[in-house]
Design a protein around this motif. Structure first.
Motif, PDB file in Angstrom:
ATOM      1  N   VAL A   1       0.797  -1.223   0.000  1.00 12.48           N
ATOM      2  CA  VAL A   1       0.000   0.000   0.000  1.00 12.48           C
ATOM      3  C   VAL A   1       0.829   1.273   0.000  1.00 12.48           C
ATOM      4  O   VAL A   1       0.377   2.309  -0.486  1.00 12.48           O
ATOM      5  N   MET A   2       2.038   1.229   0.562  1.00 17.41           N
ATOM      6  CA  MET A   2       2.799   2.485   0.680  1.00 17.41           C
ATOM      7  C   MET A   2       4.157   2.454  -0.013  1.00 17.41           C
ATOM      8  O   MET A   2       4.879   3.461   0.012  1.00 17.41           O
ATOM      9  N   ASP A   3       4.540   1.342  -0.621  1.00 10.20           N
ATOM     10  CA  ASP A   3       5.870   1.225  -1.240  1.00 10.20           C
ATOM     11  C   ASP A   3       6.993   1.549  -0.277  1.00 10.20           C
ATOM     12  O   ASP A   3       7.979   2.197  -0.665  1.00 10.20           O
ATOM     13  N   ILE A   4       6.859   1.156   0.964  1.00  7.34           N
ATOM     14  CA  ILE A   4       7.937   1.408   1.915  1.00  7.34           C
ATOM     15  C   ILE A   4       8.255   0.132   2.691  1.00  7.34           C
ATOM     16  O   ILE A   4       7.470  -0.810   2.717  1.00  7.34           O
ATOM     17  N   ILE A   5       9.441   0.134   3.291  1.00  7.12           N
ATOM     18  CA  ILE A   5       9.825  -0.947   4.184  1.00  7.12           C
ATOM     19  C   ILE A   5       9.674  -0.436   5.604  1.00  7.12           C
ATOM     20  O   ILE A   5      10.240   0.599   5.957  1.00  7.12           O
ATOM     21  N   ASN A   6       8.889  -1.133   6.420  1.00  5.80           N
ATOM     22  CA  ASN A   6       8.692  -0.730   7.805  1.00  5.80           C
ATOM     23  C   ASN A   6       9.588  -1.585   8.688  1.00  5.80           C
ATOM     24  O   ASN A   6       9.231  -2.688   9.069  1.00  5.80           O
ATOM     25  N   PHE A   7      10.780  -1.039   9.003  1.00 11.49           N
ATOM     26  CA  PHE A   7      11.745  -1.836   9.744  1.00 11.49           C
ATOM     27  C   PHE A   7      11.456  -1.921  11.233  1.00 11.49           C
ATOM     28  O   PHE A   7      12.186  -2.568  11.970  1.00 11.49           O
ATOM     29  N   SER A   8      10.384  -1.269  11.688  1.00 10.31           N
ATOM     30  CA  SER A   8      10.027  -1.446  13.099  1.00 10.31           C
ATOM     31  C   SER A   8       9.182  -2.706  13.287  1.00 10.31           C
ATOM     32  O   SER A   8       8.841  -3.062  14.406  1.00 10.31           O
ATOM     33  N   HIS A   9       8.871  -3.377  12.178  1.00  5.86           N
ATOM     34  CA  HIS A   9       7.922  -4.488  12.236  1.00  5.86           C
ATOM     35  C   HIS A   9       8.347  -5.598  13.208  1.00  5.86           C
ATOM     36  O   HIS A   9       7.538  -6.087  13.996  1.00  5.86           O
ATOM     37  N   GLY A  10       9.619  -5.979  13.169  1.00  5.13           N
ATOM     38  CA  GLY A  10      10.103  -7.025  14.067  1.00  5.13           C
ATOM     39  C   GLY A  10       9.939  -6.632  15.526  1.00  5.13           C
ATOM     40  O   GLY A  10       9.567  -7.449  16.376  1.00  5.13           O
ATOM     41  N   ASP A  11      10.202  -5.363  15.817  1.00  5.81           N
ATOM     42  CA  ASP A  11      10.100  -4.910  17.202  1.00  5.81           C
ATOM     43  C   ASP A  11       8.650  -4.717  17.624  1.00  5.81           C
ATOM     44  O   ASP A  11       8.323  -4.828  18.800  1.00  5.81           O
ATOM     45  N   VAL A  12       7.786  -4.455  16.657  1.00  2.12           N
ATOM     46  CA  VAL A  12       6.340  -4.433  16.956  1.00  2.12           C
ATOM     47  C   VAL A  12       5.918  -5.832  17.402  1.00  2.12           C
ATOM     48  O   VAL A  12       5.116  -5.987  18.327  1.00  2.12           O
ATOM     49  N   LEU A  13       6.487  -6.842  16.759  1.00  6.42           N
ATOM     50  CA  LEU A  13       6.224  -8.229  17.167  1.00  6.42           C
ATOM     51  C   LEU A  13       6.620  -8.428  18.632  1.00  6.42           C
ATOM     52  O   LEU A  13       5.882  -9.021  19.419  1.00  6.42           O
ATOM     53  N   THR A  14       7.814  -7.905  19.006  1.00  2.00           N
ATOM     54  CA  THR A  14       8.279  -8.030  20.387  1.00  2.00           C
ATOM     55  C   THR A  14       7.295  -7.344  21.337  1.00  2.00           C
ATOM     56  O   THR A  14       6.963  -7.884  22.394  1.00  2.00           O
ATOM     57  N   VAL A  15       6.847  -6.156  20.956  1.00  2.00           N
ATOM     58  CA  VAL A  15       5.869  -5.437  21.773  1.00  2.00           C
ATOM     59  C   VAL A  15       4.629  -6.309  21.964  1.00  2.00           C
ATOM     60  O   VAL A  15       4.092  -6.421  23.078  1.00  2.00           O
ATOM     61  N   GLY A  16       4.204  -6.963  20.881  1.00  2.00           N
ATOM     62  CA  GLY A  16       3.031  -7.831  20.964  1.00  2.00           C
ATOM     63  C   GLY A  16       3.255  -8.976  21.950  1.00  2.00           C
ATOM     64  O   GLY A  16       2.385  -9.264  22.779  1.00  2.00           O
TER      65      GLY A  16
ATOM     66  N   VAL B   1      13.919   2.171  19.414  1.00  2.00           N
ATOM     67  CA  VAL B   1      13.245   2.772  20.570  1.00  2.00           C
ATOM     68  C   VAL B   1      12.348   1.730  21.243  1.00  2.00           C
ATOM     69  O   VAL B   1      12.345   1.591  22.464  1.00  2.00           O
ATOM     70  N   LEU B   2      11.607   0.979  20.433  1.00  2.00           N
ATOM     71  CA  LEU B   2      10.659   0.008  20.997  1.00  2.00           C
ATOM     72  C   LEU B   2      11.373  -1.075  21.804  1.00  2.00           C
ATOM     73  O   LEU B   2      11.027  -1.337  22.949  1.00  2.00           O
ATOM     74  N   HIS B   3      12.401  -1.699  21.213  1.00  2.00           N
ATOM     75  CA  HIS B   3      12.982  -2.813  21.978  1.00  2.00           C
ATOM     76  C   HIS B   3      13.854  -2.331  23.134  1.00  2.00           C
ATOM     77  O   HIS B   3      13.942  -2.977  24.166  1.00  2.00           O
ATOM     78  N   GLU B   4      14.455  -1.140  22.974  1.00  4.25           N
ATOM     79  CA  GLU B   4      15.215  -0.588  24.103  1.00  4.25           C
ATOM     80  C   GLU B   4      14.269  -0.191  25.233  1.00  4.25           C
ATOM     81  O   GLU B   4      14.601  -0.318  26.409  1.00  4.25           O
ATOM     82  N   ALA B   5      13.095   0.305  24.865  1.00  2.00           N
ATOM     83  CA  ALA B   5      12.120   0.687  25.888  1.00  2.00           C
ATOM     84  C   ALA B   5      11.688  -0.548  26.679  1.00  2.00           C
ATOM     85  O   ALA B   5      11.546  -0.489  27.900  1.00  2.00           O
ATOM     86  N   ILE B   6      11.509  -1.666  25.960  1.00  2.00           N
ATOM     87  CA  ILE B   6      11.141  -2.899  26.668  1.00  2.00           C
ATOM     88  C   ILE B   6      12.271  -3.313  27.595  1.00  2.00           C
ATOM     89  O   ILE B   6      12.066  -3.628  28.765  1.00  2.00           O
ATOM     90  N   ARG B   7      13.502  -3.230  27.092  1.00  2.00           N
ATOM     91  CA  ARG B   7      14.633  -3.633  27.921  1.00  2.00           C
ATOM     92  C   ARG B   7      14.712  -2.784  29.187  1.00  2.00           C
ATOM     93  O   ARG B   7      14.953  -3.280  30.280  1.00  2.00           O
ATOM     94  N   LEU B   8      14.482  -1.467  29.039  1.00  2.00           N
ATOM     95  CA  LEU B   8      14.674  -0.562  30.169  1.00  2.00           C
ATOM     96  C   LEU B   8      13.477  -0.515  31.102  1.00  2.00           C
ATOM     97  O   LEU B   8      13.634  -0.392  32.308  1.00  2.00           O
ATOM     98  N   PHE B   9      12.266  -0.585  30.522  1.00  2.00           N
ATOM     99  CA  PHE B   9      11.093  -0.309  31.359  1.00  2.00           C
ATOM    100  C   PHE B   9      10.316  -1.548  31.784  1.00  2.00           C
ATOM    101  O   PHE B   9       9.576  -1.518  32.742  1.00  2.00           O
ATOM    102  N   TYR B  10      10.437  -2.655  31.029  1.00  2.00           N
ATOM    103  CA  TYR B  10       9.750  -3.853  31.473  1.00  2.00           C
ATOM    104  C   TYR B  10      10.528  -4.397  32.670  1.00  2.00           C
ATOM    105  O   TYR B  10      11.767  -4.408  32.643  1.00  2.00           O
TER     106      TYR B  10
END
Lengths: 306, 240
Positions: A33-48, A115-124
């Motif tokens: 849909v957007m012709d882009i690569i969303n490289f946060s996708h793997g870390d979104v998985l971690t958030v999930g 930011v996402l995976h570091e936030a999990i490391r620091l705040f979880y």
């Protein structure tokens, strides 16, 4: 090799393939849909996965102990969390940059992932350590020689298959799916059909990111463990799978996911003395495939514009 | 609705620019309800930009675009379409990987009643029997003339009040061009207001009621089709 042991490897490969395929479908939907690569996708998985784990701990805290209810709620919360996160990423990072070079979006989402995976490391709580993921499914097992068929693994495989079939039906048989395909082929003409472009992009990102949460929970239930960095390798593998299948093609992404898992399994089988090299082997073969078919395994049959 | 003065499409003092290059300068025109209004002009005169501005794909920097009393100027494209406008874009732009029927269904995307959609689909198939035969064909594998049918049929699927056509005869054989103009006339006879952007002066003026000539982003001539066929501005706009 022993048939039982071989079956065990196949089972494990199918499980991995399922996870990779689910992640790869997300990459391919976003690119569509957007012709882009969303490289946060793997870390979104971690958030999930972590959202699922936190939900489980919360459920135990308030006394919900019936496993089927736990599984359902854990999955629902994890999927809703990442779907929302995906939509936010689309609205505030991807859509505002739609006229900028695609590399900018790639860089931005890469940074968001960090930011996402570091936030999990620091705040979880104790987030830097691997976390035990509860087994919420029945663990009965049947043994055939060297092969152990676990009920929970069967359930995971079936659930994954159901999700993939569901995505296929959604994309090909529903009005929403038709709109997504139209936006993917030609967003401008899609707009002139009366399609709300922004809404379709947000929904597509929500769907793709929801799939990532599902894959994350699958991962947790299968390995009984999750960690803040789990999304890094899964993201790279999912991305490679999407590319090798032909970016933008959902079936390509699914085939790519299972292909990657097959390569890893073959790597282990062929080099039992050096199973740590299975990723090196798998990525090596992927590189060769890309050299042979630079646009991926499933080629576009029709040129986009005549 | 704000009275008769705002019926049909009204473009008022529209300026549109890409980046910093002005493409349209102070364009004002009207497409009266129930009529065929044409906009003539050579390549690069700004015709397609005007269509894009009306559709909200390239919103104008200044000016106003009103349709049947609804101000479209700052609306996103899907709301412009909801106001009763459909477009048959330049180069037809069928979705190449979708089937004929999927393309047509997208044309009626905002219609929620399956019954109404089925009826409209039937009407399109009556107009273009070939499309019924080919409804499962992937559109990208069709010839230019067949794709033109898909594009026109798709434009009719929303039962629009106003149809914008951007150079529908471009790239078609002379026989198909003639057929295309007949179809446009028939569409108009069914009560749909037509705004036709074309380079094909003679055949366009033959079916149009009223016309404008665009040159370098400005309207340089306007009048009934009959008047325009006589004036020299039309020729000047094409041959400098």
């Amino acid at each position: 090799m022993d048939v039982g042991l071989f079956s065990q490897y196949v089972m494990n490969g199918l499980m991995l393939g399922m996870m990779y395929a689910l992640v790869a479908v997300g990459f391919t939907l976003f690119f569509g849909v957007m012709d882009i690569i969303n490289f946060s996708h793997g870390d979104v998985l971690t958030v999930g996965a972590f959202a699922g784990l936190a939900t489980y701990l919360g459920l135990v805290e308030i006394g919900v102990s019936w496993p089927p209810a736990q599984v359902a709620i854990v999955l629902a919360v994890a999927i809703v969390c990442t779907a929302g996160l995906g939509a936010i990423v689309a609205k505030y990072l991807v859509l505002p940059l739609k006229d900028a070079p695609a590399l900018n979006t790639l860089l931005l989402t890469l940074m968001l992932g960090t930011v996402l995976h570091e936030a999990i490391r620091l705040f979880y709580p104790l987030g830097a350590n691997p976390q035990r993921f509860p087994s919420l499914l029945p663990t009965d097992a049947y043994t055939f020689g060297n092969f152990t068929l676990r009920i929970d693994n069967m359930m995971l495989l079936l659930a994954g298959t159901a999700v993939i079939v569901g995505i296929h039906l959604l994309i090909n048989k529903t009005k929403l799916g038709l709109a997504i395909r139209a936006v993917a082929q030609d967003s401008e003409t899609a707009k002139t059909m009366g399609i709300n472009f922004t809404l379709i992009v947000l929904i597509t990102f929500a769907i793709g990111s929801g799939l990532a949460a599902f894959a994350g929970i699958l991962h947790g239930l299968y390995y009984s463990e999750i960690n803040f960095a789990m999304g890094l390798l899964l993201g790279v593998i999912g991305f490679s799978s999407a590319i090798v299948g032909g970016l933008g093609n959902i079936y390509g992404a699914i085939i790519g996911g299972f292909l990657f898992a097959a390569l890893q399994t073959i790597g282990v089988l062929a080099m039992p003395f050096a199973s740590a090299y299975k990723d090196v082997f798998a990525f090596g073969v992927i590189i060769l495939i890309m050299a042979w078919r630079p646009t991926g395994l499933i080629r576009e049959k029709i040129s986009e514009r005549v | 609705m704000s009275g008769d003065a705002e019926r049909g499409l009204v473009v008022e003092d529209v300026h549109t620019a890409y980046d910093k290059a002005d493409v349209l300068e102070a364009v004002s025109l009207r497409a009266e309800r129930g009529k065929i209004t044409c906009l003539l002009g050579s390549n690069g005169s700004g015709k397609t930009t005007l269509i894009r501005s009306i559709l909200g794909l390239t919103p104008p920097n200044r000016g106003r675009i009103v349709f049947d009393g609804t101000d479209l100027t700052d609306l996103p494209t899907h709301k412009v379409i909801a106001a009763g406008i459909a477009c048959i874009p330049e180069g037809r732009q069928v979705f190449p990987k979708l089937t004929v029927e999927e393309n047509l269904r997208l044309g009626g995307y905002q219609e929620t009643s399956p019954k109404v959609l089925a009826r409209r689909l039937d009407r399109v198939y009556e107009t273009f029997p070939l499309l019924r035969e080919r409804r499962q064909q992937i559109s990208g594998t069709m010839s230019g003339g067949e794709q033109a049918m898909v594009s026109i049929g798709r434009g009719l699927m929303s039962a629009p009040k106003l149809l914008l056509l951007d150079e529908p005869s471009l790239g078609l054989s002379p026989i198909l061009v003639k057929e295309n103009f007949n179809i446009i006339r028939r569409i108009n006879e069914e009560g749909i207001t037509v705004f036709l952007v074309e380079q094909n002066v003679r055949q366009t003026l033959a079916i149009a009621d009223f016309g404008y000539v665009l040159s370098k982003g400005r309207v340089v001539a306007a009048g009934t089709a009959e008047d325009l066929s006589k004036t020299t501005e039309v020729h000047r706009a094409y041959f400098g």
